[in-house]
Design a protein around this motif. Structure first.
Motif, mmCIF file in Angstrom:
data_model
loop_
_atom_site.group_PDB
_atom_site.id
_atom_site.type_symbol
_atom_site.label_atom_id
_atom_site.label_comp_id
_atom_site.label_asym_id
_atom_site.label_seq_id
_atom_site.Cartn_x
_atom_site.Cartn_y
_atom_site.Cartn_z
ATOM 1 N N UNK A 81 0.471 -0.920 -0.204
ATOM 2 C CA UNK A 81 0.090 0.233 0.096
ATOM 3 C C UNK A 81 0.922 1.019 0.316
ATOM 4 N N UNK A 82 1.889 1.010 0.851
ATOM 5 C CA UNK A 82 2.733 2.697 0.883
ATOM 6 C C UNK A 82 3.214 2.605 -0.489
ATOM 7 N N UNK A 83 3.849 1.869 -0.890
ATOM 8 C CA UNK A 83 4.170 1.485 -2.685
ATOM 9 C C UNK A 83 3.512 2.079 -3.018
ATOM 10 N N UNK A 84 2.825 1.679 -3.852
ATOM 11 C CA UNK A 84 1.425 1.729 -4.312
ATOM 12 C C UNK A 84 0.963 3.630 -4.218
ATOM 13 N N UNK A 85 0.651 4.496 -2.747
ATOM 14 C CA UNK A 85 1.100 5.428 -2.205
ATOM 15 C C UNK A 85 2.233 6.136 -2.826
ATOM 16 N N UNK A 86 3.043 5.945 -2.584
ATOM 17 C CA UNK A 86 3.964 6.615 -3.241
ATOM 18 C C UNK A 86 4.259 6.149 -4.550
ATOM 19 N N UNK A 87 3.975 5.649 -5.671
ATOM 20 C CA UNK A 87 3.987 5.760 -7.239
ATOM 21 C C UNK A 87 2.844 6.876 -7.680
ATOM 22 N N UNK A 88 1.855 6.812 -5.778
ATOM 23 C CA UNK A 88 0.425 7.095 -6.926
ATOM 24 C C UNK A 88 1.361 8.830 -6.844
ATOM 25 N N UNK A 89 1.749 9.740 -5.979
ATOM 26 C CA UNK A 89 2.006 11.041 -6.164
ATOM 27 C C UNK A 89 3.523 11.086 -6.318
ATOM 28 N N UNK A 90 4.163 9.683 -7.056
ATOM 29 C CA UNK A 90 4.716 10.640 -7.990
ATOM 30 C C UNK A 90 4.074 11.221 -9.022
ATOM 31 N N UNK A 91 3.563 9.977 -9.577
ATOM 32 C CA UNK A 91 2.696 10.247 -10.832
ATOM 33 C C UNK A 91 2.112 11.413 -10.822
ATOM 34 N N UNK A 92 1.367 11.847 -9.623
ATOM 35 C CA UNK A 92 0.526 13.746 -9.390
ATOM 36 C C UNK A 92 1.178 14.477 -9.826
ATOM 37 N N UNK A 93 3.125 14.444 -9.233
ATOM 38 C CA UNK A 93 3.322 15.406 -9.237
ATOM 39 C C UNK A 93 3.815 15.722 -10.625
ATOM 40 N N UNK A 94 4.585 13.997 -11.553
ATOM 41 C CA UNK A 94 5.167 14.063 -12.704
ATOM 42 C C UNK A 94 4.498 14.804 -14.273
ATOM 43 N N UNK A 95 3.365 14.748 -13.776
ATOM 44 C CA UNK A 95 1.511 15.132 -14.172
ATOM 45 C C UNK A 95 1.471 16.846 -13.915
ATOM 46 N N UNK A 96 1.643 17.443 -12.529
ATOM 47 C CA UNK A 96 2.016 18.906 -12.045
ATOM 48 C C UNK A 96 3.324 19.299 -12.931
ATOM 49 N N UNK A 97 4.235 18.893 -13.597
ATOM 50 C CA UNK A 97 5.246 19.084 -14.428
ATOM 51 C C UNK A 97 5.063 18.877 -15.998
ATOM 52 N N UNK A 98 4.748 18.533 -16.404
ATOM 53 C CA UNK A 98 3.577 17.946 -17.407
ATOM 54 C C UNK A 98 2.286 19.006 -17.994
ATOM 55 N N UNK A 99 1.969 19.311 -16.769
ATOM 56 C CA UNK A 99 0.764 20.856 -17.310
ATOM 57 C C UNK A 99 1.914 21.841 -17.049
ATOM 58 N N UNK A 100 2.855 22.144 -16.097
ATOM 59 C CA UNK A 100 3.696 23.254 -16.570
ATOM 60 C C UNK A 100 5.075 23.516 -17.306
#
Lengths: 156, 433
Positions: free
Chosen positions: A129-148
């Protein structure tokens, strides 16, 4: 802002895991000298190391911890750099979204079958679950980078 | 050639292309491995591989030693142990021509014994050593070259992160690998010092003599580095005599150094946090590389490229030393472009079966390839240590620093030749365990 705060909070948890790993191992070594080692210390350390890494995934990416080969990239013209960054963001998003979903599904499987660690019988699914959460937050961070990048804000 | 092998070769080609896009090496290996596995099996199998590999790597007890040893190194870095080491080496060697540069090498070797990070060693010794050498009117080439090259000695000196990862990938004893690195590290340090001596004979203006110190002052300086000696003895002695595993050695080493630094008032709260956060960053980078290499390795195993490669090499009519020489050349060229750790995680799944088939000692092979990739951290175009030194010596042109490392590259080449000719330099100590 919210993502940064979350990633920093997870990084702090990672730091706590590091100190705990060190202390548990030292307690085990000291205990061994007096004939009373910490039972399951290796198991505890493995699980804490896994949590350390899972929680550090978003901050590790955000702080550019990973090794890349950039001497060719630096020679690209700005337009090619922008296209390259968009391409990399997309493949990172897809990949880590897969990792997040799969780890979540695997955690549910381990929870259902009741898998526990060998000595202390601790449930192991929460690592996933922790690994899933870590990967999910990482995905969102990269998505935010993409929007920028798409909005034309400098990514470098 | 089977379809699987063709897909494998294509995978390696795409991986190299992805490197040029600046995608992190760890991500690139994981993504190509995942996509290749998906292509050769099914999406479900590839997704299952992904979660299982991440879980297995992250929960591996063997890898838990990475953050602990890295933490030990960063505590040493932030608590200022390095200044005492430099001071000791300076008082012992400063009087000789080029002595300050020799002192830098000696201090880097000693610092490498408690800090496995070459970048941290270079940054620390650059900050301390370069102003001293400037004060004694040392030439820019010798001063910057000795710091950049000396910083790399830590890759051989235990606890070296690269040797840890090599040990995990090849399932060799980390303790034995650590011990195997000690004599080669001293050999390289000796060759570097010899290179400085010869360089100063040819260009006397590059390295002036320093102050002369009395015997008493020298002995006092040696005694003042007791904490480095103490921690190194605990860590290596504990492993050598079988008191504890490498993971436990890492924890005990980090804890001992932390207690010493706190008791001596050398580690502020801010620096403690910096040590923790730098450790987390480095550990995340290292273990993600292993996770990426594991996924990529599973893909490669499916393509049978490592086995086919080993069979192909076995069928060639070449003497084994020639094959080893070609592998060394690949590491030398690769090391110029890719970070040493990334290069080793990427190539070991391919070369490991070949070297095993040829009957070479894997401890020796590990030390030799680490030694070769050490050249990559001071050669263009990547040469990370050179850029770190440039960041400290801002007035020195980059070309001057690259010129300055040439004697040390020659020393490394000679060192590699000696290691290949006399493998027992690496295997002698581990055989005693």
């Amino acid at each position: 802002m919210l993502l940064n705060a979350l990633s920093n909070f997870m990084k702090m948890l990672s730091g706590i895991m590091l100190i705990a790993m060190m202390l548990v191992t030292c307690a085990d070594v000291a205990g061994n000298l007096f004939g009373c080692p910490v039972m399951g210390s290796e198991e505890l350390v493995s699980l804490m190391a896994a949590l350390l890494l899972a929680f550090m995934l978003p901050a590790g990416h955000r702080e550019k911890a990973h090794i890349g080969v950039d001497f060719i990239y630096l020679k690209f013209p700005p337009a090619v750099k922008a296209v390259d960054n968009v391409f990399l963001c997309i493949i990172r998003i897809v990949f880590f979204a897969f990792v997040s979903v799969e780890c979540f599904k695997y955690a549910m499987v381990l929870k259902d079958i009741g898998q526990v660690s060998a000595v202390l019988e601790l449930p192991t699914y929460y690592i996933l679950y922790a690994l899933s959460l870590g990967s999910a937050v990482l995905t969102l961070i990269v998505a935010a980078d993409l929007i920028r990048i798409v909005r034309g804000v400098s990514y470098e | 050639m089977s379809e699987f092998t063709i897909v494998g070769i294509l995978g390696i080609f795409i991986l190299i292309l992805l490197f040029f896009t600046r995608l992190a090496v760890a991500y690139a290996m994981a993504i190509v491995g995942f996509a290749g596995y998906w292509y050769l099996t099914s999406m479900n199998a590839a997704l299952t591989l992904l979660s299982r590999d991440f879980y297995d790597v992250f929960t591996s007890y063997g890898l838990a030693l990475v953050p602990l040893f890295v933490f030990m190194g960063f505590i040493a870095f932030y608590s200022g142990v390095s200044r005492k080491l430099y001071d000791m080496a300076y008082k012992l060697m400063g009087r000789i021509k080029g002595g300050l540069a020799m002192a830098t090498i000696a201090a880097c070797t000693a610092f490498g014994a408690i800090c496995g990070s070459t970048t941290a060693t270079t940054a620390t010794m650059g900050t301390i050593g370069l102003p001293e050498m400037k004060r004694y009117t040392y030439g820019d080439r010798l001063a910057t070259g000795s710091v950049a090259a000396g910083g790399g000695i830590g890759v051989l000196m235990p606890p070296s992160v690269i040797l840890i990862i090599y040990g995990i990938l090849t399932q060799l004893s980390i303790g034995k690998l650590f011990i195997a690195g000690i004599i080669p590290a001293f050999l390289i340090a000796f060759l570097f010092i010899a290179a400085i001596y010869i360089y100063c004979l040819i260009y006397p203006e590059q390295g002036a003599r320093g102050e002369k110190f009395s015997i008493g002052v020298r002995i006092k300086a040696v005694l003042e580095i007791w904490e480095t000696f103490f921690v190194f003895c605990i860590v290596m002695g504990g492993m050598f005599f079988g008191f504890f595993t490498p993971t436990k050695a890492g924890a005990v080493g980090a804890f001992s150094l932390l207690v010493i630094a706190v008791v001596q008032g050398k580690l502020s709260w801010r620096n403690f946090l910096n040590a923790v956060y730098d450790t987390l960053k480095t550990s995340c980078m290292v273990i993600m590389l292993v996770a990426g290499a594991t996924i990529f390795g599973h893909f490669l195993a499916l393509t049978r490229i490592p086995m086919e490669g080993a069979n192909l090499v076995a069928s060639l009519n070449c003497p084994p030393w020639m094959i080893i020489a070609v592998i060394c050349l690949i590491y030398f060229i690769g090391g110029c472009f890719i970070d040493a750790l990334a290069l080793i995680t990427l190539t070991i799944p391919i070369f490991y079966p070949i070297v095993t088939n040829l009957g070479y000692d894997l401890l020796w092979f590990g030390v030799v390839i680490v030694l070769i990739t050490q050249m990559g951290i001071i050669t263009p175009p990547v040469g990370v240590n050179v850029y770190i030194v440039k960041g400290i010596a801002k007035d020195t042109p980059l070309e001057e620093i690259f010129m300055g490392v040439i004697p040390f590259i020659l020393a490394l080449i000679i060192g590699t030749g000696i290691m290949i000719a006399f493998p027992s330099i690496a295997t002698f100590l581990p055989d005693l365990i």
